[in-house]
Design an enzyme around this catalytic site. Structure first.
Site, PDB file in Angstrom:
ATOM      1  N   ARG A  54      -8.894   5.918 -68.760  1.00 22.39           N
ATOM      2  CA  ARG A  54      -8.277   6.934 -68.687  1.00 22.39           C
ATOM      3  C   ARG A  54      -8.084   7.578 -69.636  1.00 22.39           C
ATOM      4  O   ARG A  54      -6.544   8.346 -69.655  1.00 22.39           O
ATOM      5  CB  ARG A  54      -7.438   7.408 -67.195  1.00 22.39           C
ATOM      6  CG  ARG A  54      -7.377   8.411 -67.182  1.00 22.39           C
ATOM      7  CD  ARG A  54      -6.884   8.718 -65.237  1.00 22.39           C
ATOM      8  NE  ARG A  54      -6.141   7.876 -64.697  1.00 22.39           N
ATOM      9  CZ  ARG A  54      -6.193   8.088 -63.634  1.00 22.39           C
ATOM     10  NH1 ARG A  54      -6.278   8.910 -62.977  1.00 22.39           N
ATOM     11  NH2 ARG A  54      -5.619   6.653 -63.158  1.00 22.39           N
ATOM     12  N   LYS A  68     -12.305  20.535 -60.995  1.00 22.87           N
ATOM     13  CA  LYS A  68     -11.003  20.684 -61.208  1.00 22.87           C
ATOM     14  C   LYS A  68     -10.566  19.460 -62.495  1.00 22.87           C
ATOM     15  O   LYS A  68     -11.014  18.202 -62.139  1.00 22.87           O
ATOM     16  CB  LYS A  68      -9.542  20.717 -60.062  1.00 22.87           C
ATOM     17  CG  LYS A  68      -9.535  18.771 -59.197  1.00 22.87           C
ATOM     18  CD  LYS A  68      -8.587  19.290 -58.464  1.00 22.87           C
ATOM     19  CE  LYS A  68      -8.284  17.595 -58.063  1.00 22.87           C
ATOM     20  NZ  LYS A  68      -7.544  17.257 -58.847  1.00 22.87           N
ATOM     21  N   LYS A 126      -7.014  13.983 -54.466  1.00 22.06           N
ATOM     22  CA  LYS A 126      -7.555  13.510 -55.539  1.00 22.06           C
ATOM     23  C   LYS A 126      -6.635  13.494 -56.751  1.00 22.06           C
ATOM     24  O   LYS A 126      -5.920  14.285 -57.039  1.00 22.06           O
ATOM     25  CB  LYS A 126      -9.040  14.412 -56.317  1.00 22.06           C
ATOM     26  CG  LYS A 126      -9.752  14.582 -55.268  1.00 22.06           C
ATOM     27  CD  LYS A 126     -10.597  13.103 -54.759  1.00 22.06           C
ATOM     28  CE  LYS A 126     -11.604  12.511 -54.231  1.00 22.06           C
ATOM     29  NZ  LYS A 126     -11.094  13.119 -52.154  1.00 22.06           N
ATOM     30  N   ASP A 127      -7.147  12.568 -58.141  1.00 22.40           N
ATOM     31  CA  ASP A 127      -5.983  12.319 -59.158  1.00 22.40           C
ATOM     32  C   ASP A 127      -6.139  13.992 -59.668  1.00 22.40           C
ATOM     33  O   ASP A 127      -6.681  14.273 -60.147  1.00 22.40           O
ATOM     34  CB  ASP A 127      -6.828  11.101 -60.463  1.00 22.40           C
ATOM     35  CG  ASP A 127      -6.910   9.501 -59.199  1.00 22.40           C
ATOM     36  OD1 ASP A 127      -7.845  10.260 -58.487  1.00 22.40           O
ATOM     37  OD2 ASP A 127      -5.855   8.863 -59.549  1.00 22.40           O
ATOM     38  N   ARG A 128      -4.252  13.811 -60.841  1.00 24.40           N
ATOM     39  CA  ARG A 128      -4.399  14.740 -61.191  1.00 24.40           C
ATOM     40  C   ARG A 128      -4.681  14.289 -62.868  1.00 24.40           C
ATOM     41  O   ARG A 128      -5.076  15.095 -63.092  1.00 24.40           O
ATOM     42  CB  ARG A 128      -2.545  14.917 -61.481  1.00 24.40           C
ATOM     43  CG  ARG A 128      -2.462  16.174 -63.094  1.00 24.40           C
ATOM     44  CD  ARG A 128      -1.235  16.315 -63.241  1.00 24.40           C
ATOM     45  NE  ARG A 128      -0.175  16.396 -61.941  1.00 24.40           N
ATOM     46  CZ  ARG A 128       1.024  17.457 -61.480  1.00 24.40           C
ATOM     47  NH1 ARG A 128       0.378  18.441 -62.645  1.00 24.40           N
ATOM     48  NH2 ARG A 128       1.276  17.670 -61.013  1.00 24.40           N
TER      49      ARG A 128
END
Length: 358
Positions: free
Chosen positions: A24, A53, A82-84
């Site tokens: 990431r 997104k 869901k993850d940012r």
């Protein structure tokens, strides 16, 4: 129980601790695609939108849809959070009885970094936890990925499964959600103090991880014990086993059956008994209660109902693709499971480092 959060890993005995690595580095390095078993019917009061997104939480999108569509946030449905810091795809629904979507909704969402990929009408609101799985595509790098053992570690996870830990995001930076949960449960949990239930969930997740780590350390996290309840892979179907015979062992080795652990709540502490006289599987739950009585009692007083979660998860259609620098990992996980549980077996990273002492 081991001190938190030095939770055991399944690959250390065979390969040693993982080497340092990265994931990431950019949102595009962490792709998540929510998978449903069904599609909108094409009619009904709810407008369903499949969106993509970037660097936004699911609740950010809920608030945006609420504002643009002139509805309350409660009229916007979603299945999973869901993850940012990622690029994620998921379905959301908006209750629009008797009216069309606002003009230029897609254009206005796009200007805010939310792309609409598909849409359709459906009679019902999208409810929490109805998606089947999440498909991940992750770019990883660093010393761990460059090592010759990386592909062997990956293959071991594909063949033997992954400890189904709750990920570090459940506990907040340096475990602060858990610290807050301890304080809240000590004085008595109230909905108004934890409206999304995040702190209560953090406490239950911690207890589950503690039990999983204890069973992993004892070498029985993947193979059933007498008195275990087992979950059929890919379903929520449960059945108890008093005696672990050859057929059960074979099915567990084939990742068809998984032992389960408790998500602590009312009903879990019944029939406590003595550790020594309990069935082997039950002993771990009794020791968990002895190690964390305040948390267990606080969760029960809060009214949470006991539930169950598999101790092990199977990687769905896993793929490893070497890149010029690093590698790309692709796999599916059942809803509620964390990609970070996979990554912590493959690389050492600050996200998986021990928390400071409380």
């Amino acid at each position: 129980m081991s001190p938190e959060p030095g939770w055991a890993r399944c690959l250390d005995a065979a390969f040693g601790p993982p080497l340092p690595g990265e994931y990431r580095a950019a949102p595009e390095d962490f792709l998540v695609d929510e998978e449903l078993d069904f599609a909108p019917e094409g009619r009904g009061e709810h407008l369903w939108l499949r969106i993509e997104k970037r660097e936004q939480t699911t609740l950010d999108v809920v608030r945006t849809l609420s504002r643009l569509c002139g509805v309350t946030p409660r009229e916007v449905g979603y299945s999973g959070m869901k993850d940012r810091f990622a690029v994620t795809r998921q379905w959301l629904s908006v209750h629009l009885p008797g009216r069309d979507a606002p003009e230029m909704l897609e254009t206005r969402l796009s200007a805010l970094g939310i792309a609409v990929l598909e849409q359709g009408r459906h009679p019902r609101k999208l409810k929490r936890g109805v998606h089947r799985a999440n498909r991940f595509a992750l770019r990883v790098g660093g010393e761990a990925v460059d090592a010759e053992s990386f592909s062997a570690r990956w293959q071991a996870l594909c063949e033997g499964g992954v400890p189904n830990y709750f990920g570090p995001q459940r506990f907040g930076a340096q475990g602060r959600n858990l610290q807050r949960a301890r304080a809240l449960l000590a004085r008595g949990w109230r909905k108004r103090d934890d409206r999304q239930g995040m702190l209560l969930s953090s406490a239950r997740s911690f207890l589950f991880n503690e039990l999983l780590s204890a069973r992993l350390t004892a070498g029985c996290w993947a193979m059933p014990l007498a008195g275990d309840t087992l979950m059929l892979d890919g379903t929520q179907s449960l059945f108890a086993v008093e005696c672990v015979d050859a057929a059960i062992k074979r099915r567990a080795a084939e990742l068809d059956l998984h032992p389960i652990g408790p998500l602590w709540g009312q009903g879990e502490g019944e029939s406590r008994g003595e550790v020594e006289s309990a069935a082997p599987a039950r002993r771990f739950e009794l020791r968990l209660e002895q190690a964390h009585p305040a948390l267990c009692e606080g969760i029960e007083r809060a009214g949470a109902k006991s539930a169950w979660r598999a101790l092990r998860l199977r990687l769905g259609t896993p793929e490893l693709t070497p890149l010029g620098s690093g590698a790309r990992l692709e796999f599916s996980l059942p809803r509620g499971s964390f990609a970070t549980a996979v990554l912590r077996e493959l690389l050492a990273h600050g996200d998986f480092a021990p928390w400071p002492a409380a």
